[in-house]
Design an enzyme around this catalytic site. Structure first.
Site, PDB file in Angstrom:
ATOM      1  N   GLU A 113       0.577  -1.107   0.079  1.00  0.00           N
ATOM      2  CA  GLU A 113       0.131  -0.124   0.183  1.00  0.00           C
ATOM      3  C   GLU A 113       0.847   1.089   0.059  1.00  0.00           C
ATOM      4  OE1 GLU A 113      -2.987  -0.547   2.676  1.00  0.00           O
ATOM      5  OE2 GLU A 113      -4.267  -1.889   1.793  1.00  0.00           O
ATOM      6  N   GLU A 142      -5.178  -8.892  -0.395  1.00  0.00           N
ATOM      7  CA  GLU A 142      -5.584  -8.559   0.316  1.00  0.00           C
ATOM      8  C   GLU A 142      -7.337  -8.312   0.560  1.00  0.00           C
ATOM      9  OE1 GLU A 142      -4.353  -5.160   3.333  1.00  0.00           O
ATOM     10  OE2 GLU A 142      -1.923  -6.161   2.876  1.00  0.00           O
TER      11      GLU A 142
END
Ligand code: AHR
Length: 486
Positions: free
Chosen positions: A173, A296
């Site tokens: 991220e 994820e």
């Protein structure tokens, strides 16, 4: 009557076993207590790793495990987690609950866990607060058998031969907790880091670039344009949140019928999401060399009342099982681009397959979906066309049936879910001939769960008898089935 028409001569190729992967971060009670209790614990363990957890994960053939984060990865310095445990550095886990991380679970312990589970490792390296040298030496530590100081250090720490870790994530991220980078900047960082993610002997790393969150198609566009040729995989994160804001995500167990449908509707958007990112990737990579890695995914609800908000502990119901079934069916049907996915997170965090309390462990409804879908791992995808009534509400309306199919060793496996919370579905399968058939079905009230005291085994799959070769069956309301035909 719902009809699933199968076309065994048509499909998108092999379903990578890694679509059934998992993710375990230094977050809450996932690693510590959930997977690792230390050698001195009264909880049965092998070199500190919980025996019950390793055994449960082995049974569903977890193919790959991502570690150490998540947001934690970009604050993790791997050298803090090697060498004698008593002298390992202590740090505060600033991302998750502000608790002390004593680094007693590090590289060697994680690789031991992977060996005990029988899965591959997927290491996420630190780009946000690390250096190229730090990442390069981690790769060397794990993958080289050369005559170098780093390799000698590994040997001094008890591991003679390289582990040969294949999957390497370069940052996590990076558009957010991993450094708040712009896509152009990260694309350049990725190009630099991946250069030093070296091949040692036969151990060529599969380099995974940090990809987009949800519908951020700009990120994918820039990454593919500026760095596509340097990567083997590009990640994607998508969580199913029932509430309308991150502050109010909704309860994991106490939800209305409308919220049930809303959650499934949002989970089903994974299909449109993958199609959208795939369309961009196709412009730069029409041969689909670069894999989409959904590293994820899963439900994200409010934490259980009374638990540390930074630990992300939530219960798991039949609603979660349905989300898992819908999502895994979507991954199977996109197996030409999606080559890995990792449910967040294995134990005690978000949509877990296992929950623990002291020495007790329960298998969640989601665990059983991974069990029912096992046969798809490494199988040839079979095209299937679903005709079914709608389910849901006017606003959250979707097909009553979610399905995917595959074929391996002469056995056709169909996984089908009846999303309707109240109505059963009469299901007919066509397009093939079979002499034997069998089914296992997971069903329950939408809020049914396995908990420690009242009913640890309330939700579990049951065998359903089918007449030989039968292709008609009733799917109960809110159910997931594995149907095998040969
Ligand atoms: O899975 C929990 C967190 O969600 C991860 O650490 C992060 O990558 C994501 O935002």
């Amino acid at each position: 009557m719902a009809v699933i028409t199968l076309n065994p001569r048509s499909g998108k190729g092999t379903i990578s076993k890694n679509i059934y992967g998992h993710f375990s971060e230094h977050l809450g009670r996932c690693i510590y207590q959930g997977l690792y209790v230390g050698e001195d614990s009264p909880i049965p363990n092998l070199r500190g790793i919980r025996k019950d957890a390793a055994e449960a994960l082995r049974k569903i053939h977890v193919p790959v495990l991502r570690w150490p984060g998540g947001c934690f990865a970009d604050e993790y310095h791997w050298r803090d987690g090697i060498g004698p445990r008593e002298s390992r550095k202590r740090m505060v886990n600033t991302n998750w609950g502000g608790v002390v991380e004593d680094n007693s679970f590090g590289t060697h312990e994680f690789m031991d866990l992977c060996e005990q589970v029988g899965c591959d490792a997927y290491i996420n390296a630190n780009v946000g607060s690390g250096t190229v040298q730090e990442m390069a030496e981690w790769v060397e530590y794990m993958n080289s058998d050369g005559d170098s100081s780093v390799v000698l250090e590994r040997r001094r720490n008890g591991r003679e031969n390289a582990w040969g870790v294949k999957y390497w994530g370069i940052g996590n991220e990076s558009w957010g907790c991993g450094g708040n980078m712009r896509p152009e900047y990260y694309a350049d960082e990725f190009r630099r880091y991946q250069t030093f993610c070296r091949t040692y002997g036969q151990n060529r790393p599969f380099r995974i670039a940090c990809g987009a969150s949800d519908f951020n198609y700009t990120w994918t566009e820039v990454l593919m344009r500026e760095a596509g040729r340097f990567m083997d995989g590009l990640s994607l994160h998508y969580y199913t949140v029932c509430g309308d804001t991150w502050e109010h995500k909704g309860s994991a167990t106490d939800f209305s019928l409308e919220e049930y449908y809303k959650t499934l509707f949002k989970a089903a958007r994974m299909d449109e999401l993958i199609a959208g990112h795939d369309a961009i990737m196709n412009r730069y990579d029409p041969d689909k060399r670069v894999g989409l890695i959904v590293d994820e995914w899963g439900t994200w609800f409010d934490v259980e009342p009374g638990t540390n908000p930074g630990f992300l502990y939530q219960q798991n119901t039949m609603r979660d099982a349905m989300v898992a079934a819908v999502t895994l069916n979507i991954f199977n049907r996109h197996c030409d681009r999606v080559v890995m996915a990792n449910l967040a997170q294995t134990v005690n965090v978000l949509q877990s397959v296992l929950l623990t309390e002291g020495d007790r462990l329960v298998l969640t409804p989601t665990y059983h979906v991974f069990d029912l879908f096992q046969a798809h791992q490494g199988a040839k995808e079979v095209a299937c066309f679903v005709q079914a009534d709608p389910a849901g509400t006017e606003k959250w309306c979707m097909s009553q049936i979610s399905a995917s199919a595959s074929e391996k060793d002469g056995v056709l496996t169909v996984t089908a879910a009846n999303l309707d919370a109240e109505k059963p579905a009469e299901l007919c399968l066509t397009g093939f001939t079979a002499t034997q058939s069998a089914a296992r079905v997971l069903t329950g009230d939408i809020r049914a769960k396995n908990d420690f005291d009242a009913s640890p085994l309330a939700v579990r799959p049951l065998e359903t008898r089918l007449a030989d070769g039968n292709v008609l069956l009733t799917l109960p309301r809110c159910s997931v089935a594995e149907i095998t035909l040969s």
